[in-house]
Design a protein around this motif. Structure first.
Motif, PDB file in Angstrom:
ATOM      1  N   ILE A 149      41.835  79.724  86.133  1.00 22.32           N
ATOM      2  CA  ILE A 149      42.706  78.562  86.879  1.00 22.32           C
ATOM      3  C   ILE A 149      42.020  78.173  88.025  1.00 22.32           C
ATOM      4  CG2 ILE A 149      44.920  78.286  88.349  1.00 22.32           C
ATOM      5  CD1 ILE A 149      46.274  80.337  86.440  1.00 22.32           C
ATOM      6  N   LEU A 150      41.359  78.951  88.772  1.00 23.50           N
ATOM      7  CA  LEU A 150      40.466  78.607  89.893  1.00 23.50           C
ATOM      8  C   LEU A 150      39.436  77.741  89.708  1.00 23.50           C
ATOM      9  CD1 LEU A 150      40.734  82.018  92.024  1.00 23.50           C
ATOM     10  CD2 LEU A 150      41.731  79.960  92.382  1.00 23.50           C
ATOM     11  N   ALA A 160      37.086  72.338  89.349  1.00 21.61           N
ATOM     12  CA  ALA A 160      36.632  71.101  88.540  1.00 21.61           C
ATOM     13  C   ALA A 160      37.432  70.090  88.802  1.00 21.61           C
ATOM     14  CB  ALA A 160      36.422  71.383  87.083  1.00 21.61           C
ATOM     15  N   VAL A 161      38.811  69.961  88.685  1.00 20.83           N
ATOM     16  CA  VAL A 161      39.674  69.005  88.946  1.00 20.83           C
ATOM     17  C   VAL A 161      39.670  68.314  90.375  1.00 20.83           C
ATOM     18  CG1 VAL A 161      42.068  68.149  88.699  1.00 20.83           C
ATOM     19  CG2 VAL A 161      41.056  69.487  86.944  1.00 20.83           C
ATOM     20  N   PHE A 162      39.846  69.228  91.386  1.00 23.00           N
ATOM     21  CA  PHE A 162      39.801  68.703  92.886  1.00 23.00           C
ATOM     22  C   PHE A 162      38.357  68.146  93.071  1.00 23.00           C
ATOM     23  CE2 PHE A 162      42.790  72.345  93.584  1.00 23.00           C
ATOM     24  CZ  PHE A 162      43.900  71.628  93.668  1.00 23.00           C
ATOM     25  N   ALA A 163      37.421  68.489  92.372  1.00 24.02           N
ATOM     26  CA  ALA A 163      36.068  67.987  92.838  1.00 24.02           C
ATOM     27  C   ALA A 163      35.877  66.484  92.048  1.00 24.02           C
ATOM     28  CB  ALA A 163      34.917  68.715  92.289  1.00 24.02           C
ATOM     29  N   ARG A 164      36.530  66.490  90.775  1.00 24.97           N
ATOM     30  CA  ARG A 164      36.452  65.199  90.220  1.00 24.97           C
ATOM     31  C   ARG A 164      37.453  64.026  90.769  1.00 24.97           C
ATOM     32  NH1 ARG A 164      37.091  67.380  85.490  1.00 24.97           N
ATOM     33  NH2 ARG A 164      39.452  67.192  85.026  1.00 24.97           N
ATOM     34  N   LEU A 165      38.690  64.679  90.958  1.00 25.85           N
ATOM     35  CA  LEU A 165      39.590  63.622  91.405  1.00 25.85           C
ATOM     36  C   LEU A 165      40.068  63.599  92.867  1.00 25.85           C
ATOM     37  CD1 LEU A 165      42.124  64.212  88.456  1.00 25.85           C
ATOM     38  CD2 LEU A 165      40.400  62.551  88.638  1.00 25.85           C
ATOM     39  N   ILE A 212      45.048  70.472  86.020  1.00 26.87           N
ATOM     40  CA  ILE A 212      44.518  71.956  86.397  1.00 26.87           C
ATOM     41  C   ILE A 212      44.882  72.762  85.203  1.00 26.87           C
ATOM     42  CG2 ILE A 212      44.419  73.717  87.973  1.00 26.87           C
ATOM     43  CD1 ILE A 212      44.882  71.645  90.216  1.00 26.87           C
ATOM     44  N   ALA A 213      46.009  72.808  84.743  1.00 27.64           N
ATOM     45  CA  ALA A 213      46.532  73.753  83.663  1.00 27.64           C
ATOM     46  C   ALA A 213      45.591  73.266  82.401  1.00 27.64           C
ATOM     47  CB  ALA A 213      47.751  73.465  83.303  1.00 27.64           C
ATOM     48  N   ASP A 214      45.572  71.988  82.160  1.00 27.40           N
ATOM     49  CA  ASP A 214      44.928  71.530  81.014  1.00 27.40           C
ATOM     50  C   ASP A 214      43.359  72.120  81.160  1.00 27.40           C
ATOM     51  OD1 ASP A 214      47.098  70.388  80.089  1.00 27.40           O
ATOM     52  OD2 ASP A 214      46.524  68.144  80.651  1.00 27.40           O
ATOM     53  N   GLU A 215      42.741  71.801  82.170  1.00 28.33           N
ATOM     54  CA  GLU A 215      41.226  72.203  82.624  1.00 28.33           C
ATOM     55  C   GLU A 215      41.141  73.678  82.384  1.00 28.33           C
ATOM     56  OE1 GLU A 215      37.210  71.057  83.451  1.00 28.33           O
ATOM     57  OE2 GLU A 215      38.990  69.758  83.532  1.00 28.33           O
ATOM     58  N   PRO A 267      53.276  76.383  84.022  1.00 29.86           N
ATOM     59  CA  PRO A 267      53.927  77.674  84.439  1.00 29.86           C
ATOM     60  C   PRO A 267      53.140  78.590  85.006  1.00 29.86           C
ATOM     61  CG  PRO A 267      55.440  76.716  82.624  1.00 29.86           C
ATOM     62  CD  PRO A 267      53.980  76.121  82.552  1.00 29.86           C
ATOM     63  N   THR A 268      52.056  79.042  84.031  1.00 34.92           N
ATOM     64  CA  THR A 268      51.222  80.081  84.368  1.00 34.92           C
ATOM     65  C   THR A 268      50.339  79.826  85.612  1.00 34.92           C
ATOM     66  OG1 THR A 268      50.827  80.431  82.144  1.00 34.92           O
ATOM     67  CG2 THR A 268      49.311  81.343  83.331  1.00 34.92           C
ATOM     68  N   VAL A 269      49.961  78.400  85.820  1.00 40.35           N
ATOM     69  CA  VAL A 269      49.620  78.320  87.377  1.00 40.35           C
ATOM     70  C   VAL A 269      50.310  78.647  88.390  1.00 40.35           C
ATOM     71  CG1 VAL A 269      48.442  76.375  88.761  1.00 40.35           C
ATOM     72  CG2 VAL A 269      48.117  76.293  86.131  1.00 40.35           C
TER      73      VAL A 269
END
Length: 209
Positions: A15-16, A21-26, A36-39, A45-47
């Motif tokens: 998750i981290l 990766a998502v925060f850096a990209r978007l 983030i969950a997809d990545e 819900p797990t996140v």
């Protein structure tokens, strides 16, 4: 029980890593928890089971990436434990490795996030610097102190020697990379490492008779 704990740790790390990766990209504003969950390859819900909200996730993701960057940089100092006869050559290899780590995608992403999100998260500077330069300086000072004790350097003050080595090495990096927006070729990194070691050894190397 151990397997369950291991699985939870693995999911948290995924998750981290996915969040960073998502925060850096978007960027923070455009990133969403579903992305983030997809990545990370987990359910949304797990996140939330691991992190209460997006802001907490952002802080933890940046902290984890900063720690990983620091661990890699300290790991690059390992050849100094046994440099053999060519101390200058080993220092140059270490300097080059540090430059590559300071210009890799993770480090550049950390800089971009710090610059872009500092007003939204004023505490993020403390998060990044908590795994930052002073730890690397201390680790390098320890290696230089051992080299001084064995007669390889004249480092009466290993802390100062380490500080100056890293200043020589990393000082020009921001200007040359234009704050991380310009890629630096490996040839240029080698030249920077060589120049650093040349100057450092003139100041701190043992004088030959």
């Amino acid at each position: 029980m151990a397997t369950s704990t291991r699985g939870r740790i693995d999911k948290r790390q995924a998750i981290l890593g996915g969040a960073f990766a998502v925060f850096a990209r978007l960027g923070y504003a455009q990133a969403c928890v579903q992305d983030i969950a997809d990545e990370a390859g987990v359910a949304k819900p797990t996140v939330y089971n691991h992190m209460t909200d997006k802001a907490t996730l952002f802080r933890h993701a940046v902290e984890a990436a900063s720690q990983a960057a620091l661990d890699a940089r300290i790991g690059a100092l390992a050849p100094l434990a046994d440099p053999g006869d060519d101390l200058a050559g080993v220092l140059e290899d270490v300097a080059h490795a540090l430059l590559r780590l300071h210009t890799d995608e993770r480090s550049c992403a950390l800089k971009r996030l710090l610059y872009s999100e500092i007003t939204r998260f004023p505490d993020i500077l403390g998060v990044v610097t908590g795994s930052g330069p002073h730890h690397l300086t201390q680790a390098l000072a320890d290696r230089l102190a051992r080299l001084a004790l064995s007669g390889r350097l004249r480092a009466a003050d290993p802390d100062l020697a380490a500080e100056q080595f890293l200043a020589l090495l990393l000082g020009p990096l921001e200007a040359r990379s234009r704050l991380g927006t310009r890629p630096i070729s490996d040839t240029e990194l080698h030249d920077m490492a060589r120049a650093t070691v040349c100057t450092f050894m003139r100041a701190w190397g043992q004088k030959t008779p």
